[in-house]
Design an enzyme around this catalytic site. Structure first.
Site, PDB file in Angstrom:
ATOM      1  CG  ASP A 266      24.811  11.409   5.130  1.00 46.10           C
ATOM      2  OD1 ASP A 266      25.820  10.381   4.395  1.00 46.10           O
ATOM      3  OD2 ASP A 266      25.015  11.541   6.158  1.00 46.10           O
TER       4      ASP A 266
ATOM      5  CG  HIS B 254      21.301   8.783   6.743  1.00 43.27           C
ATOM      6  ND1 HIS B 254      22.090   9.004   7.742  1.00 43.27           N
ATOM      7  CD2 HIS B 254      20.653  10.018   6.388  1.00 43.27           C
ATOM      8  CE1 HIS B 254      22.179  10.049   8.167  1.00 43.27           C
ATOM      9  NE2 HIS B 254      21.340  10.782   7.163  1.00 43.27           N
TER      10      HIS B 254
ATOM     11  CG  HIS C 145      17.221  12.328   8.241  1.00 41.69           C
ATOM     12  ND1 HIS C 145      17.490  13.546   9.074  1.00 41.69           N
ATOM     13  CD2 HIS C 145      18.436  12.172   7.679  1.00 41.69           C
ATOM     14  CE1 HIS C 145      18.929  13.861   9.167  1.00 41.69           C
ATOM     15  NE2 HIS C 145      19.322  13.084   8.343  1.00 41.69           N
TER      16      HIS C 145
ATOM     17  CG  HIS D  14      23.763  16.435   3.676  1.00 43.22           C
ATOM     18  ND1 HIS D  14      24.956  17.087   4.314  1.00 43.22           N
ATOM     19  CD2 HIS D  14      22.793  15.790   4.214  1.00 43.22           C
ATOM     20  CE1 HIS D  14      24.545  16.440   5.515  1.00 43.22           C
ATOM     21  NE2 HIS D  14      23.450  15.684   5.562  1.00 43.22           N
TER      22      HIS D  14
HETATM   23 ZN   LIG Z   1      21.297  12.949   7.347  1.00 42.56          ZN
END
Ligand SMILES: [Zn+2]
Length: 254
Positions: A68, A119, A123, A221
């Site tokens: 991510d 995503h 954010h 991540h």
């Molecule tokens: Zn994230």
């Protein structure tokens, strides 16, 4: 026999193996990608046991690797290098602002056979804003990521896969995404690489949690230097422990 039957029926329901480990250039001992799993968003309720009641139809010791918040020069490059060395295909839930800032890297992710998923743009926690703003944020992210990866924005997302930042979903947003044919992914396990820890600790924690979970959707991540640092060793250890990587793709990508 009775205990074996449910597993056997699950295995029979899965597509045949598409092992590429034996064909991995320069690395005969590669982890490889065991098989491709096409996800039809219209038939898939939100998955990931940390957030939802169900997960993907995976056999024991099968894992889906997800990254991510990228792409980010440096760390994402190192993650991609490690995945390429092991011939492992994964899914990147990208942020629109990072893809827009680093389009060459978004294109590299796509060119190396990974799934480019979504995503949001920057954010935010979508359950803390009006639904119209939340949807606009989702769409801004999709347009930016797909423009960067494919060179031009699309209409509906080419890969209709989405993960909520901070897992901050709401029933209304889940309904909207379902109606639009966008599959929602949570996760089954993670090392918590947003917390301060050494790569060694992250590696150990992840294996401990994976052993307990037995497989599933793993959240990492690619913007985290410690994750990029521990990934080559992790992939070798997954191979040693006989885990198998499943690559998720949209139904028309198979
Ligand atoms: Zn994230």
């Amino acid at each position: 026999m009775i205990r074996i039957l449910p597993l056997l029926s699950l295995m029979l329901a899965l597509p045949p193996f598409q092992s590429v480990a034996a064909d991995c250039p320069g690395n005969p001992a590669a982890l490889g990608t065991e098989r491709v799993l096409a996800i039809d968003p219209m038939q898939t309720a939100p998955v990931g046991r940390k957030q939802f009641p169900r997960t993907l139809p995976l056999a024991p010791k099968e894992i889906v690797l997800t990254f991510d918040d990228g792409p980010l020069p440096g760390t994402t490059d190192r993650v991609l290098d490690a995945l390429k060395h092991e011939c492992v295909r994964t899914t990147f839930f990208m942020l629109g602002r990072n893809a827009a800032a680093h389009p060459a890297l978004a294109k590299r992710v796509l060119a190396e056979g990974h799934t480019v998923a979504h995503h949001t743009y920057k954010h935010p926690l979508l359950n803390r804003m009006p639904i119209e703003r939340a949807e606009a944020e989702i769409d801004h992210g999709i347009a930016a990521v797909e423009a960067a990866a494919y060179g031009e924005p699309g209409g509906p997302p080419r890969t209709p896969f989405f993960r909520f930042p901070g897992f901050a979903s709401s029933p209304a947003l889940l309904d909207r995404l379902k109606a639009r044919g966008i599959a929602v992914f949570g996760a089954d396990l993670w090392p918590g690489d947003w917390n301060p820890m050494t790569p060694q600790h992250e590696h150990a924690l992840l294996l401990q949690r994976l052993t307990k979970a037995g497989g599933g959707i793993m959240l990492l991540h690619d913007i985290q230097p410690k994750t990029a640092a521990m990934l080559p060793g992790l992939l070798r250890e997954l191979k040693r422990r006989d885990y198998h990587v499943v690559h998720i793709v949209p139904p028309d990508a198979r």
